[in-house]
Design an enzyme around this catalytic site. Structure first.
Site, PDB file in Angstrom:
ATOM      1  N   TYR A  80     -59.765 -13.907 -10.484  1.00 35.82           N
ATOM      2  CA  TYR A  80     -60.770 -13.377 -11.402  1.00 35.82           C
ATOM      3  C   TYR A  80     -62.111 -14.044 -11.148  1.00 35.82           C
ATOM      4  O   TYR A  80     -63.146 -13.397 -11.100  1.00 35.82           O
ATOM      5  CB  TYR A  80     -60.320 -13.627 -12.845  1.00 35.82           C
ATOM      6  N   PHE A 132     -83.505  10.155  -7.069  1.00 35.37           N
ATOM      7  CA  PHE A 132     -82.118  10.543  -6.880  1.00 35.37           C
ATOM      8  C   PHE A 132     -81.569  10.845  -8.276  1.00 35.37           C
ATOM      9  O   PHE A 132     -82.021  10.250  -9.254  1.00 35.37           O
ATOM     10  CB  PHE A 132     -81.315   9.431  -6.183  1.00 35.37           C
ATOM     11  N   THR A 133     -80.621  11.775  -8.358  1.00 36.03           N
ATOM     12  CA  THR A 133     -80.168  12.270  -9.669  1.00 36.03           C
ATOM     13  C   THR A 133     -79.791  11.145 -10.643  1.00 36.03           C
ATOM     14  O   THR A 133     -80.290  11.103 -11.771  1.00 36.03           O
ATOM     15  CB  THR A 133     -78.944  13.197  -9.498  1.00 36.03           C
ATOM     16  N   ASP A 223     -83.827   1.085  -2.916  1.00 36.75           N
ATOM     17  CA  ASP A 223     -82.502   1.705  -2.982  1.00 36.75           C
ATOM     18  C   ASP A 223     -82.019   1.829  -1.540  1.00 36.75           C
ATOM     19  O   ASP A 223     -82.501   2.664  -0.771  1.00 36.75           O
ATOM     20  CB  ASP A 223     -82.580   3.087  -3.654  1.00 36.75           C
ATOM     21  N   LYS A 266     -71.707   4.597   0.420  1.00 39.88           N
ATOM     22  CA  LYS A 266     -72.444   5.049   1.597  1.00 39.88           C
ATOM     23  C   LYS A 266     -72.700   3.895   2.551  1.00 39.88           C
ATOM     24  O   LYS A 266     -72.341   3.958   3.714  1.00 39.88           O
ATOM     25  CB  LYS A 266     -73.770   5.687   1.190  1.00 39.88           C
ATOM     26  N   ARG A 389     -77.612  22.962  -2.990  1.00 39.94           N
ATOM     27  CA  ARG A 389     -78.705  22.157  -3.558  1.00 39.94           C
ATOM     28  C   ARG A 389     -79.885  23.098  -3.781  1.00 39.94           C
ATOM     29  O   ARG A 389     -80.773  23.213  -2.962  1.00 39.94           O
ATOM     30  CB  ARG A 389     -79.093  20.994  -2.642  1.00 39.94           C
ATOM     31  N   PHE A 455     -73.426  22.993 -11.993  1.00 44.53           N
ATOM     32  CA  PHE A 455     -73.027  23.108 -10.585  1.00 44.53           C
ATOM     33  C   PHE A 455     -71.687  22.432 -10.300  1.00 44.53           C
ATOM     34  O   PHE A 455     -70.989  22.791  -9.370  1.00 44.53           O
ATOM     35  CB  PHE A 455     -74.116  22.541  -9.663  1.00 44.53           C
TER      36      PHE A 455
HETATM   37  C1  LIG Z   1     -75.262   8.043  -3.838  1.00 46.86           C
HETATM   38  C2  LIG Z   1     -76.555   7.442  -4.155  1.00 46.86           C
HETATM   39  C3  LIG Z   1     -76.741   6.679  -5.325  1.00 46.86           C
HETATM   40  C4  LIG Z   1     -75.644   6.509  -6.354  1.00 46.86           C
HETATM   41  O1  LIG Z   1     -74.535   5.838  -5.852  1.00 46.86           O
HETATM   42  P1  LIG Z   1     -73.055   6.071  -6.440  1.00 46.86           P
HETATM   43  O2  LIG Z   1     -72.227   5.070  -5.717  1.00 46.86           O
HETATM   44  O3  LIG Z   1     -72.676   7.481  -6.157  1.00 46.86           O
HETATM   45  O4  LIG Z   1     -73.113   5.796  -7.895  1.00 46.86           O
HETATM   46  C5  LIG Z   1     -77.980   6.128  -5.543  1.00 46.86           C
HETATM   47  N1  LIG Z   1     -78.985   6.310  -4.674  1.00 46.86           N
HETATM   48  C6  LIG Z   1     -78.843   7.024  -3.536  1.00 46.86           C
HETATM   49  C7  LIG Z   1     -79.989   7.177  -2.602  1.00 46.86           C
HETATM   50  C8  LIG Z   1     -77.629   7.618  -3.237  1.00 46.86           C
HETATM   51  O5  LIG Z   1     -77.504   8.354  -2.112  1.00 46.86           O
END
Ligand SMILES: *Cc1c(COP(=O)(O)O)cnc(C)c1O
Length: 482
Positions: A80, A132-133, A223, A266, A389, A455
């Site tokens: 932990y 980003f969303t 980011d 990613k 998209r 969507f």
């Molecule tokens: C996918 C993504 C996120 C969010 O990451 P998650 O692991 O899906 O929560 C944030 N910023 C960018 C540019 C992304 O491509």
């Protein structure tokens, strides 16, 4: 790099790995694909993965692990607090970003939650190259708003501009001047700008943004979820970086930012995520929220196996031969499609190949979802699953009217190290066939429309029997083929 010139003169991307574990795929015949698409309400999110031949929906959490990552997972130290695994991950991040402080989190949006709760207040503004969303949602949830100041070239579908992800520096200065620097929560740069087609910013642009931040005493947040694609493009396209190593460029980028966060779904061929910084004050400000929302400071919602895989995956992300693979496959696909007259977003970015549905099916009105209709048609024609998209991804206004998206894209993501060139060639071939027969494609209409995130869960039907005609034409052209 791993592109190779053939004796014939053709340049093709070459897989710099061999496949040692495989997963069997099914390619159901076109008649079945038609049936599956109907059952999925013409929404590619609702397809069963077993009925999909090439899953090009996303690059999130579907990148292939290496033998070294899998081996590392067996040596994870499960505790932990104070796990050796965490130390290994933290040391790796310190080595590649030069940042001594690391806060683990379960995925990218969890980092955004922590950063936004810490720095965004009612009425504050976050200027960024593009949103980003999940980022936008977290900023708004905390009472802030975003200012998108991508350069004008960024949102043009076809272009030769190498850095469409650049921030417009004059616009940044104006926002600060108009609102006062105290209103700015932080400035955000997104590497490999996701929603405009995985387009990179240049190192020079990041330096220019830094300069403005310094002059105004502002925090700069990177980011880095799609960092590897951006690194590859900086090395390929930016004169000053041609002789620098990926490691050197990464260190330089990170040194320009106060906070670097990422989704490890990613970056690093793994799962999870985290926040890195060299600034102890900023680290202390965010630390408590990690224990509150994610978990103790040495795992943050990740499993130790995930963290081991990530530590090795981050090392692999510093290898040019490994990170060039994705962008080169995408570039191959984009260029082959463009040669055949298929409208695609150019220049090729990271993340995936983006088809311009506004042109591809220009006869379909936007309120019949051209990109959604194209996604359904492509699955029927090939078993390839992409993501709409466009207008379908928008939300209705409170008065029930529909905002029309300024772009109608079908995104075909390229998960890293997953597909072979012959699979990519298959996708290209079927897209070209579909383009030849584009007059057969017609629109869609909702039969079940959720209020938010329609969507994801919405169900649609074709406006006519166009899909039957498409299947019949496919059978005529490919009598014996799946
Ligand atoms: C996918 C993504 C996120 C969010 O990451 P998650 O692991 O899906 O929560 C944030 N910023 C960018 C540019 C992304 O491509």
């Amino acid at each position: 790099m791993s592109e190779i010139k053939f004796f014939s003169g053709e340049t093709v991307p070459l897989e710099m790995h061999k496949v040692t574990i495989v997963q069997k795929l099914e390619l159901p015949p076109v008649e079945k694909r038609f049936k599956f698409m109907q059952e999925a309400g013409n929404n590619t999110f609702l397809l069963n993965n077993r009925d999909v031949f090439m899953d090009m929906l996303t690059d999130s959490g579907v990148n292939a692990m290496s033998d070294r990552q899998q081996a590392a997972m067996l040596m994870a130290d499960d505790s932990y607090a104070g796990s050796e695994t965490f130390t290994r991950l933290k040391d790796t991040l310190e080595e590649i970003f030069g940042t001594p402080y690391f806060l683990p989190a379960h995925q990218g949006r969890a980092c955004e939650n922590i950063i936004c709760q810490t720095f965004v207040t009612e009425g504050s503004i976050v200027p960024m190259n593009y949103h980003f969303t999940t980022t936008k949602a977290h900023i708004e949830l905390n009472g802030g708003s975003i200012e998108e100041i991508i350069i004008d070239e960024g949102t043009k579908v076809t272009s030769e501009y190498p850095f469409k992800g650049n921030m417009d520096i004059d616009k940044l200065k104006n926002i600060i001047k108009e609102n006062g620097k105290d209103k700015i929560a932080f400035v955000r740069m997104e590497a490999g700008t996701n929603l405009i087609g995985g387009q990179p910013f240049s190192l020079q642009n990041l330096k220019d943004v830094r300069k403005v931040c310094d002059e105004n005493n502002l925090i700069l947040v990177l980011d880095a979820s799609l960092l590897t694609d951006n690194l590859y493009f900086i090395k390929e396209r930016e004169e000053c970086c041609k002789s620098k190593s990926i490691r050197e460029i990464t260190l330089e980028m990170a040194s320009l930012c106060d906070i670097v966060y990422f989704s490890a779904r990613k970056l690093g061929f793994a799962r999870g995520g985290g926040i890195s910084t060299s600034n102890q004050d900023l680290y202390m400000k965010m630390r408590e929220l990690v224990t509150l929302y994610e978990g103790f400071l040495t795992y943050g919602g990740m499993s130790v196996r995930e963290m081991e895989a990530l530590a090795v995956g981050l090392e692999e992300s510093m290898d040019e031969h490994i990170i060039s693979q994705g962008p080169q496959f995408i570039s191959y696909m984009v260029n082959e499609l463009a040669k055949a007259g298929v409208p695609v977003v150019t220049p090729a970015g990271g993340l995936g190949c983006h088809i311009d549905a506004m042109q591809f099916v220009s006869h379909i009105p936007q309120n019949q979802y051209p990109a959604g209709a194209l996604a359904a048609a492509l699955y029927i024609a090939s078993g390839v699953r992409g993501m709409e998209r466009g207008t379908m991804s928008e939300q209705r206004r409170s008065d029930g009217t529909e905002p029309m998206s300024n772009m109608e894209l079908l995104r075909l993501a390229m998960p890293r190290r997953v597909f072979t060139l012959s699979q990519v060639k298959y996708a290209i071939d079927r897209i070209i066939w579909l383009h030849e027969n584009r007059h057969l494609i017609e629109g869609l209409r909702f039969i079940e429309e959720p209020k938010s995130l329609r969507f994801f869960f919405g169900r649609l039907e074709p406006v006519s029997n166009w899909q039957e005609k498409l299947v019949a034409k496919f059978r005529e052209d490919f009598p014996d083929s799946l």
